[in-house]
Design an enzyme around this catalytic site. Sequence first.
Site, mmCIF file in Angstrom:
data_model
loop_
_atom_site.group_PDB
_atom_site.id
_atom_site.type_symbol
_atom_site.label_atom_id
_atom_site.label_comp_id
_atom_site.label_asym_id
_atom_site.label_seq_id
_atom_site.Cartn_x
_atom_site.Cartn_y
_atom_site.Cartn_z
ATOM 1 N N GLN A 35 41.025 37.060 31.746
ATOM 2 C CA GLN A 35 40.608 36.306 32.930
ATOM 3 C C GLN A 35 39.111 36.011 32.929
ATOM 4 O O GLN A 35 38.624 35.283 33.787
ATOM 5 C CB GLN A 35 40.983 37.080 34.206
ATOM 6 C CG GLN A 35 42.460 37.379 34.342
ATOM 7 C CD GLN A 35 43.322 36.130 34.256
ATOM 8 O OE1 GLN A 35 43.069 35.145 34.933
ATOM 9 N NE2 GLN A 35 44.329 36.160 33.388
ATOM 10 N N CYS A 36 38.381 36.579 31.982
ATOM 11 C CA CYS A 36 36.918 36.458 31.925
ATOM 12 C C CYS A 36 36.517 35.424 30.867
ATOM 13 O O CYS A 36 36.869 35.559 29.696
ATOM 14 C CB CYS A 36 36.318 37.831 31.590
ATOM 15 S SG CYS A 36 34.564 37.805 31.196
ATOM 16 N N GLY A 37 35.761 34.412 31.286
ATOM 17 C CA GLY A 37 35.310 33.382 30.356
ATOM 18 C C GLY A 37 34.442 33.925 29.241
ATOM 19 O O GLY A 37 34.571 33.508 28.085
#
Length: 140
Positions: free
Chosen positions: A10-12
């Site tokens: 979920q983390c870019g």
Amino acid sequence: MTITIYHNPQCGTSRNTLAIIRQSGEEPEVIEYLKNPPSREKLIELIAAMGMTPRQLLRESGTPYAELNLGDAKWSDDEILDFMLAHPILINRPIVVTPLGAMLARPSEAVLDILPNPDIGPFTKEDGEVVIGADGKRVV
């Protein structure tokens, strides 16, 4: 050769770091640490390998950091580790381990410093930021 990334899909930053590793020609062991958190021993080992303290690895944004009052200096390293183990989202990411070292890869292109093959060619982050230009050199 083994490369491991403690990853949050979920983390870019984590996604970009994983893409850089893969573009270097390596397929890392991907550990989704929110689903499979490291043990206390492994977390201590990772923190030591990165030359950090538990407090330096704490993530504030999008976590219960403020609710738990983790900014208060009263918490010992052991207590901070307890909080991280109880709430893995408090562990900042991505953590990358390669034969050349371990690091918190923030920003994602920092991982190039510990990749066995850092010459990955042009690379643009998913938000459009160019990290390595067409000439193969890092854009500052």
